[in-house]
Design an enzyme around this catalytic site. Structure first.
Site, short mmCIF file in Angstrom:
data_model
loop_
_atom_site.label_atom_id
_atom_site.label_comp_id
_atom_site.label_asym_id
_atom_site.label_seq_id
_atom_site.Cartn_x
_atom_site.Cartn_y
_atom_site.Cartn_z
N LYS A 198 -1.83 1.99 -24.84
CA LYS A 198 -2.44 1.81 -26.31
C LYS A 198 -0.99 2.23 -27.20
O LYS A 198 -0.40 1.30 -27.21
CB LYS A 198 -3.54 3.04 -26.46
N THR A 230 -4.07 7.07 -21.46
CA THR A 230 -3.66 5.81 -20.78
C THR A 230 -2.24 5.44 -21.32
O THR A 230 -1.55 6.05 -22.10
CB THR A 230 -4.58 4.54 -21.38
N ARG A 259 -1.37 -1.68 -18.71
CA ARG A 259 -2.58 -1.18 -18.59
C ARG A 259 -2.68 -0.27 -17.62
O ARG A 259 -2.64 -0.46 -16.33
CB ARG A 259 -3.52 -2.34 -18.50
N ASP A 283 -7.58 14.72 -23.65
CA ASP A 283 -7.27 13.33 -23.45
C ASP A 283 -6.71 12.54 -24.70
O ASP A 283 -7.11 12.39 -25.72
CB ASP A 283 -8.64 12.55 -23.36
N GLU A 337 -0.72 4.82 -0.26
CA GLU A 337 -1.24 6.17 -0.50
C GLU A 337 -0.57 7.30 -0.21
O GLU A 337 0.21 7.37 0.76
CB GLU A 337 -2.73 6.06 0.31
N TYR A 375 0.85 -1.05 -0.15
CA TYR A 375 -0.02 -0.01 0.02
C TYR A 375 0.90 1.12 -0.10
O TYR A 375 1.94 1.15 0.75
CB TYR A 375 -1.19 0.02 1.26
N1 DSN Z 1 -11.79 1.62 -24.62
C1 DSN Z 1 -10.78 2.20 -25.39
C2 DSN Z 1 -10.86 2.15 -26.80
O1 DSN Z 1 -11.04 0.93 -27.42
O2 DSN Z 1 -10.89 3.16 -27.33
C3 DSN Z 1 -11.07 3.56 -24.89
O3 DSN Z 1 -11.26 3.60 -23.71
#
Ligand code: DSN
Length: 478
Positions: A273, A270, A279, A241, A66, A64
């Protein structure tokens, strides 16, 4: 590092897991086989490096932590401090950001952290000030009531879901659409492109507290300089974003007006990607928002995931290497080759092409819904996802689009010639699939017919296309 070490590491890990629950070890092995054998064109997916994957599978998960680096609510966080500080440093250097917060567990967490940071920074709320200076437990019922009233009516302007925006940019079923009084901007009905004059007009009329840029299904570059000017003209905070295209920013494909970091007050992403990390999520911001962003825990998040922050540090270090810029360039080259291959064969593409990592096929041109097309492609070994197109007549469930992206196949090493062959496979499946009918004879949005022999043939061709580019070539689990 020897390639053998990767194989030994994953084989040993599976052996340890198998001794406790063999079905989990089997599922992990089966997932590798499935990912190796399918033509993965999901625009938001990728393949993280073995080092990134291994950084997640260890005892950091047990801790943990925090708080923030050096200011934790738990003792014994010195090693977590090390990896969190490293991940943040790599992120700042990679993106040229003043501040990085690497604790968000996902994209929605990162967006919620950003929304709350902006609310706390911008809203003139006596109740919020009280909440910040006093212990939350000291707030009276009247304080809470005032806090809800003062924060509850703030406005957000983001891209609409069917134009390619994301669920978390104010779409009603998402918490963002309930937290904010929300309005959307769309795209030009003829060109499919963002019409910045219309965005400016919407901003002037609506006067949002937050203007959101960024998308999950828009196949073009966005001019963030113009969006910032629009935000400034109405006194809005500009948030981007960049979850989908963070890898293209990291790899310096998107620079100048198209790099959100110098233009936005706050940027979320994120890490899994096009950035090709574990992730998770992350927030970058200008110095004036840093304190509020660092309150992501406990405002929005619970304990951070130290094992994922360790993996973020590894992946971000990888993205700072020169070969990542080459990778990012190839992602776009491949997407453009795929788009050209599809167009040449008669496919209808939203905006007529791409200048990022994704292509949005309007499958109504083949007489299909997105749902029918997605399933027919899957039968043929091609993994995609259905997606709305602007002004979609089939709604968000059946849709009229198929979104395809190149980050994953580019990681495997496929190039532009193979993208043309991929376009041929996709076109053949879609052209040979026919929409089905319901029992009462009405057209079905889900049923379809595709000759199973043809589907098998395409799946074999897809496997052949992948064969020269094995996924995780060093890893042998047998
Ligand atoms: N689920 C993602 C996507 O496939 O674009 C975005 O959060």
């Amino acid at each position: 590092m020897s390639r053998n070490a990767e194989s030994t590491a994953f084989r040993s890990a599976l052996e340890v897991i198998r001794a406790v629950e063999p079905r989990v070890a089997d599922a992990i092995g089966a997932e590798l086989t499935d990912q190796r054998e399918s033509l993965k064109l999901i625009a938001s997916e990728n393949y993280a490096s073995p080092a990134t994957l291994l950084a997640m599978g260890n005892w950091f998960s047990d801790k943990y932590a925090e708080g923030t680096v050096g200011r934790r609510f738990y003792a014994g966080c010195q090693n977590v401090d090390t990896v969190e500080a490293l991940a943040a440093e790599h992120a700042r250097e990679l993106f040229g950001a003043a501040h990085a917060y690497v604790q968000p567990h996902s994209g929605i967490d990162a967006n919620l952290v950003a929304f709350w940071a902006v609310l706390a920074d911008r809203v003139e709320s006596p109740a919020l000030k009280k909440a910040q200076v006093r212990q939350v437990n000291d707030l009276t019922e009247a304080d809470w009531f005032a806090l809800r009233r003062e924060l509850g009516n703030q406005r957000m302007l983001g891209m609409s879901l069917d134009a390619g925006g994301h669920l978390t940019h104010g779409f009603r079923p998402n918490i963002s659409g309930k937290m904010f009084d929300q309005r959307s901007y769309g795209t030009d009905p003829v060109t499919g492109l963002i019409d910045y004059d219309r965005v400016a007009e919407a901003a002037r009329e609506f006067k949002p507290l937050i203007l959101v840029g960024g998308y999950s299904a828009y196949p073009r570059k966005v001019n963030f300089r113009i969006l910032r000017e629009i935000a400034d003209s109405v006194g809005a905070t500009f948030m981007v974003d960049m979850a989908h295209f963070a890898g293209l920013v990291a790899g310096k494909v998107f620079t100048g007006d198209f790099d959100p970091v110098p233009h936005a007050h706050i940027v979320t992403t994120t890490t899994h990607k096009s950035l090709r990390g574990p992730r998770g999520g992350m927030v970058l911001c200008q110095p004036e928002l840093a304190d509020q962003v660092d309150r992501g825990c406990p405002m929005v998040l619970g304990g951070p995931l130290p094992h994922v922050m360790a993996a973020k540090a590894v992946a971000l270090a990888e993205a700072r290497r020169p070969d990542f810029a080459d990778y990012a360039t190839r992602i776009v080259d491949n997407a453009q080759a795929l788009a050209e291959g599809l167009l040449r064969r008669g496919a209808k593409l939203v905006t007529g092409g791409t200048d990022n990592h994704l292509v949005l096929i309007d499958v109504s041109g083949y007489g299909l819904t997105g749902r029918q097309a997605e399933q027919a492609l899957l039968d043929s070994g091609i993994v995609t996802n259905r997606n709305s197109v602007p002004q979609d007549a089939n709604g968000a469930w059946y849709t009229s689009g198929i979104r395809v992206g190149t980050p994953a196949l580019t990681t495997r090493g496929l190039g532009t010639a193979e993208m043309d062959q991929t376009a041929e496979l996709i076109h053949t499946v879609l052209a040979q699939t026919t929409a089905g009918a319901n029992a009462d004879g009405t057209p079905s949005k889900a049923k379809y017919t595709l000759d199973p022999d043809l589907a098998d043939k395409i799946a074999r061709q897809a496997t052949d296309l992948l064969a020269p580019h094995p996924l995780y070539p060093a890893i042998n689990l047998t």
